[in-house]
Design a protein around this motif. Structure first.
Motif, mmCIF file in Angstrom:
data_model
loop_
_atom_site.group_PDB
_atom_site.id
_atom_site.type_symbol
_atom_site.label_atom_id
_atom_site.label_comp_id
_atom_site.label_asym_id
_atom_site.label_seq_id
_atom_site.Cartn_x
_atom_site.Cartn_y
_atom_site.Cartn_z
ATOM 1 N N ASP A 56 0.829 -1.215 0.000
ATOM 2 C CA ASP A 56 0.000 0.000 0.000
ATOM 3 C C ASP A 56 0.859 1.259 0.000
ATOM 4 O O ASP A 56 0.580 2.222 0.720
ATOM 5 C CB ASP A 56 -0.962 -0.003 1.193
ATOM 6 C CG ASP A 56 -1.934 -1.168 1.145
ATOM 7 O OD1 ASP A 56 -2.322 -1.569 0.027
ATOM 8 O OD2 ASP A 56 -2.283 -1.686 2.220
ATOM 9 N N GLY A 57 1.951 1.225 -0.759
ATOM 10 C CA GLY A 57 2.824 2.386 -0.899
ATOM 11 C C GLY A 57 3.843 2.571 0.209
ATOM 12 O O GLY A 57 4.645 3.499 0.158
ATOM 13 N N ALA A 58 3.824 1.696 1.202
ATOM 14 C CA ALA A 58 4.762 1.827 2.327
ATOM 15 C C ALA A 58 5.820 0.724 2.253
ATOM 16 O O ALA A 58 5.500 -0.441 1.997
ATOM 17 C CB ALA A 58 4.017 1.735 3.652
ATOM 18 N N PRO A 59 7.090 1.064 2.514
ATOM 19 C CA PRO A 59 8.148 0.051 2.516
ATOM 20 C C PRO A 59 8.009 -0.878 3.720
ATOM 21 O O PRO A 59 7.905 -0.422 4.855
ATOM 22 C CB PRO A 59 9.442 0.863 2.627
ATOM 23 C CG PRO A 59 9.057 2.289 2.435
ATOM 24 C CD PRO A 59 7.607 2.402 2.736
ATOM 25 N N VAL A 60 8.000 -2.205 3.439
ATOM 26 C CA VAL A 60 7.832 -3.187 4.502
ATOM 27 C C VAL A 60 8.930 -4.257 4.496
ATOM 28 O O VAL A 60 8.905 -5.181 5.309
ATOM 29 C CB VAL A 60 6.447 -3.863 4.440
ATOM 30 C CG1 VAL A 60 5.331 -2.859 4.732
ATOM 31 C CG2 VAL A 60 6.223 -4.537 3.087
ATOM 32 N N GLY A 61 9.881 -4.117 3.594
ATOM 33 C CA GLY A 61 10.985 -5.066 3.527
ATOM 34 C C GLY A 61 11.999 -4.597 2.501
ATOM 35 O O GLY A 61 11.706 -3.710 1.690
ATOM 36 N N CYS A 62 13.188 -5.190 2.558
ATOM 37 C CA CYS A 62 14.231 -4.792 1.628
ATOM 38 C C CYS A 62 15.339 -5.836 1.597
ATOM 39 O O CYS A 62 15.450 -6.674 2.491
ATOM 40 C CB CYS A 62 14.811 -3.440 2.002
ATOM 41 S SG CYS A 62 15.452 -3.342 3.689
ATOM 42 N N VAL A 63 16.138 -5.747 0.551
ATOM 43 C CA VAL A 63 17.323 -6.590 0.420
ATOM 44 C C VAL A 63 18.274 -5.905 -0.548
ATOM 45 O O VAL A 63 17.843 -5.224 -1.479
ATOM 46 C CB VAL A 63 16.963 -8.013 -0.056
ATOM 47 C CG1 VAL A 63 16.356 -8.004 -1.451
ATOM 48 C CG2 VAL A 63 18.159 -8.944 0.024
ATOM 49 N N ALA A 64 19.564 -6.103 -0.327
ATOM 50 C CA ALA A 64 20.583 -5.530 -1.210
ATOM 51 C C ALA A 64 21.397 -6.633 -1.859
ATOM 52 O O ALA A 64 21.626 -7.689 -1.265
ATOM 53 C CB ALA A 64 21.512 -4.617 -0.408
ATOM 54 N N LEU A 65 21.835 -6.370 -3.073
ATOM 55 C CA LEU A 65 22.818 -7.197 -3.758
ATOM 56 C C LEU A 65 24.044 -6.322 -3.940
ATOM 57 O O LEU A 65 23.986 -5.302 -4.634
ATOM 58 C CB LEU A 65 22.301 -7.640 -5.133
ATOM 59 C CG LEU A 65 21.299 -8.765 -5.173
ATOM 60 C CD1 LEU A 65 20.862 -9.037 -6.611
ATOM 61 C CD2 LEU A 65 21.871 -10.027 -4.551
ATOM 62 N N MET A 66 25.145 -6.715 -3.307
ATOM 63 C CA MET A 66 26.380 -5.941 -3.383
ATOM 64 C C MET A 66 27.353 -6.664 -4.319
ATOM 65 O O MET A 66 27.660 -7.832 -4.094
ATOM 66 C CB MET A 66 26.970 -5.770 -1.987
ATOM 67 C CG MET A 66 26.010 -5.041 -1.051
ATOM 68 S SD MET A 66 26.607 -4.900 0.647
ATOM 69 C CE MET A 66 27.894 -3.680 0.438
ATOM 70 N N LYS A 67 27.794 -5.967 -5.350
ATOM 71 C CA LYS A 67 28.673 -6.566 -6.349
ATOM 72 C C LYS A 67 29.993 -6.973 -5.716
ATOM 73 O O LYS A 67 30.575 -6.230 -4.944
ATOM 74 C CB LYS A 67 28.917 -5.588 -7.490
ATOM 75 C CG LYS A 67 29.641 -6.205 -8.668
ATOM 76 C CD LYS A 67 29.387 -5.406 -9.917
ATOM 77 C CE LYS A 67 30.056 -5.990 -11.122
ATOM 78 N NZ LYS A 67 29.685 -7.344 -11.449
ATOM 79 N N MET A 68 30.443 -8.186 -6.062
ATOM 80 C CA MET A 68 31.711 -8.715 -5.553
ATOM 81 C C MET A 68 32.735 -8.767 -6.684
ATOM 82 O O MET A 68 32.361 -8.892 -7.862
ATOM 83 C CB MET A 68 31.486 -10.113 -4.969
ATOM 84 C CG MET A 68 30.512 -10.131 -3.799
ATOM 85 S SD MET A 68 30.103 -11.812 -3.254
ATOM 86 C CE MET A 68 31.680 -12.346 -2.616
#
Length: 150
Positions: A56-68
């Motif tokens: 509903d337009g609100a951030p509720v989770g996240c994840v990052a991919l960091m280049k190696m």
């Protein structure tokens, strides 16, 4: 629920979502502050990506991919709002990472985690990650190292 690419407007939510889970189980570390304080500089500008889960337009989770340097990506800073844990959102975020790594031609996905996070470990193993020997890390809490080759 949608999983979208990071935009600068998500920076505050990315930081606060991660600080909330880290401070629940561990202590915020210098490397956390560095990465979370400037995600554009420390992740995106270095060839990585961040995905935000929106409800509903609100951030509720996240994840990052960091280049190696070895052609892989490190899965980092994955979290789901406490009220949505156990909902399958973590699995959706991880699948987005797996798909993005494949699209980018990555050699592997790598992650560092803690043996105290049993639900996370079960998810990673169910999604094809295997244990690696311990290695040097800037995180005191990290005592489990895993990869998922492509």
């Amino acid at each position: 629920m949608d999983i979208v690419e990071f935009e600068p407007a998500h920076a505050e939510a990315f930081r606060t979502l991660n600080e909330a889970w880290i401070e629940t189980y561990f202590a915020l570390e210098a490397k956390d502050r560095e990465v979370l304080g400037q995600p554009q500089l420390n992740i995106i500008d270095k060839g990585g990506r961040i995905f935000m889960a929106m409800l509903d337009g609100a951030p509720v989770g996240c994840v990052a991919l960091m280049k190696m340097a070895d052609g892989g990506f490190e899965v980092a800073k994955m979290t789901v709002a406490e009220t949505l844990r156990g909902s399958g959102l973590g699995r959706r975020l991880m699948q987005r990472c797996i798909d993005a790594g494949a699209e980018a031609g990555a050699t592997r996905l790598y992650l560092e985690t803690s043996s105290h996070l049993a639900p996370a470990l079960a998810l990673y193993r169910a999604m094809g990650f295997r244990d690696l020997p311990p290695t040097e890390t800037p995180y005191v809490r990290a005592d489990v190292f895993m990869e998922r080759p492509y």
